[in-house]
Design an enzyme around this catalytic site. Structure first.
Site, PDB file in Angstrom:
ATOM      1  CD  GLN A  11      32.442  -4.332  23.247  1.00 36.42           C
ATOM      2  OE1 GLN A  11      32.449  -3.492  24.125  1.00 36.42           O
ATOM      3  NE2 GLN A  11      31.932  -5.521  23.430  1.00 36.42           N
ATOM      4  CB  SER A  91      29.387   2.754  22.238  1.00 39.18           C
ATOM      5  OG  SER A  91      28.972   1.964  23.325  1.00 39.18           O
ATOM      6  CG  LEU A  92      34.467   1.478  24.242  1.00 34.87           C
ATOM      7  CD1 LEU A  92      35.762   1.724  24.996  1.00 34.87           C
ATOM      8  CD2 LEU A  92      34.387   0.025  23.861  1.00 34.87           C
ATOM      9  NE  ARG A 116      29.869   2.093  28.691  1.00 36.76           N
ATOM     10  CZ  ARG A 116      29.858   1.712  27.423  1.00 36.76           C
ATOM     11  NH1 ARG A 116      30.738   0.826  26.987  1.00 36.76           N
ATOM     12  NH2 ARG A 116      28.969   2.208  26.575  1.00 36.76           N
ATOM     13  CG  HIS A 201      24.182   1.269  23.246  1.00 36.89           C
ATOM     14  ND1 HIS A 201      24.492   2.324  24.077  1.00 36.89           N
ATOM     15  CD2 HIS A 201      25.358   0.792  22.775  1.00 36.89           C
ATOM     16  CE1 HIS A 201      25.813   2.485  24.099  1.00 36.89           C
ATOM     17  NE2 HIS A 201      26.358   1.563  23.322  1.00 36.89           N
ATOM     18  CD  GLN A 250      27.706   5.652  26.025  1.00 33.29           C
ATOM     19  OE1 GLN A 250      27.899   4.577  26.569  1.00 33.29           O
ATOM     20  NE2 GLN A 250      28.684   6.381  25.529  1.00 33.29           N
TER      21      GLN A 250
END
Length: 315
Positions: A11, A91-92, A116, A201, A250
């Site tokens: 992101q 991340s993603l 998500r 996170h 995560q």
């Protein structure tokens, strides 16, 4: 050339119009935008192509948009026969990495990250959570600050350990503000609040991880055919069960990006190819190791440039 790692952005790398040139000159890349629309049941491709930016920036659109863009670009490299020794995603971006490693289907990846995004959005009421980038402070010092502030009742944690001197903190709005102030007192060069809709996170995301677990149980994850560097551990994984557990963890754990790149360097990787929108990860790799060869591929033109450079080096 030594070993090659494919890197997939997360992101913040999205941009309205990303992939437009790609879709015009590559039919097999275009199909991923169409397949995403079909799987999600709405015109994500239109939001990517035309915006508006605030719609694309909504995390439930951003996440599938970035996976779609990355896999559409990956198709160009596949057609050229360029294969990775390792894959990693920020991340993603880890979902794009799993698609690249054959562990997850493209359709299931866009479906999972759309959910998500929604779950992360719902986990903490808007305005109650925050994130900020802390520049120029040592990890252990920042960790100590976060622990102290959290003890006093305001949750704040390390969220993204991106490269030396660039760490993102995440937590309650008060926690992030207090920790940011203390970080400046301890010598941080800058503290920059991030434009995000929640404290990603951090442990405040645990409700989202529980919902995500149910979604991941609906879809099929198989063993990866290329080692995936997990954000949660910064080590390589191929087992499906482990990959799934790490995706769940995560959501509320720090992204160990600096450690992941250091691990890849220790494994003999000397070429990093960022695949998808933007050049954020290429910049981070250079800050971790200046000598690495780094490329960012978003379209046919950037791919051709890389291929020319590789040919030059062979000669």
């Amino acid at each position: 050339m030594g070993k090659v790692a494919f890197l997939f952005p997360g992101q913040g790398s999205q941009a309205v119009g990303m992939g437009n040139a790609l879709r015009e000159d590559n039919e097999s890349s275009q199909q991923f935008f169409e397949r995403a629309d079909k799987r999600l049941g709405y015109e994500l491709s239109k939001i990517i192509e035309e915006g508006p930016e605030e719609t694309l920036r909504r995390t439930e659109h951003t996440q599938p948009a970035l996976v779609t863009m990355s896999i559409a670009v990956l198709e160009l490299l596949r057609e050229e026969g360029i294969k990775p020794d390792y894959v990693a995603g920020h991340s993603l971006g880890e979902y794009s990495a799993l698609v690249a490693a054959g562990a997850l289907s493209f359709e299931d990846a866009v479906y999972a990250v759309r959910n998500r995004g929604l779950f992360m959005e719902e986990a903490v009421p808007f305005g109650e959570g925050a994130m900020a980038a802390v520049l120029g402070l040592d990890r252990t010092e920042l960790q100590a600050i976060c622990e102290e502030v959290s003890k006093s009742g305001y949750v704040v944690e390390l969220a993204n350990i991106n490269c030396p001197g660039q760490i993102v903190i995440s937590g309650t709005a008060e926690g992030v503000e207090i920790a940011g102030g203390q970080a400046k007192e301890k010598g941080a060069k800058r503290v920059l609040p991030l434009q995000v809709s929640g404290p990603f996170h951090s442990s405040l995301m645990k409700p989202a991880s529980r919902k995500l677990k149910n979604v991941l149980e609906e879809i099929e994850l198989v063993n990866a055919n290329v080692p995936v560097i997990a954000n949660v551990t910064a080590t390589s994984v191929t087992e499906a069960d482990q990959l799934e557990n790490y995706l769940i963890e995560q959501v509320y754990s720090p992204v160990l990006w600096e450690d992941s790149i250091s691990y890849l360097l220790s494994e003999g990787v000397d070429t990093f190819i960022e695949i998808g929108s933007g050049t954020v990860l290429a910049g981070l790799v250079k800050k971790i190791n200046r000598r690495s060869t780094v490329y960012s591929i978003q379209d046919r033109a950037s791919l051709n440039k890389m291929l020319d450079k590789m040919k030059e080096e062979e000669n």
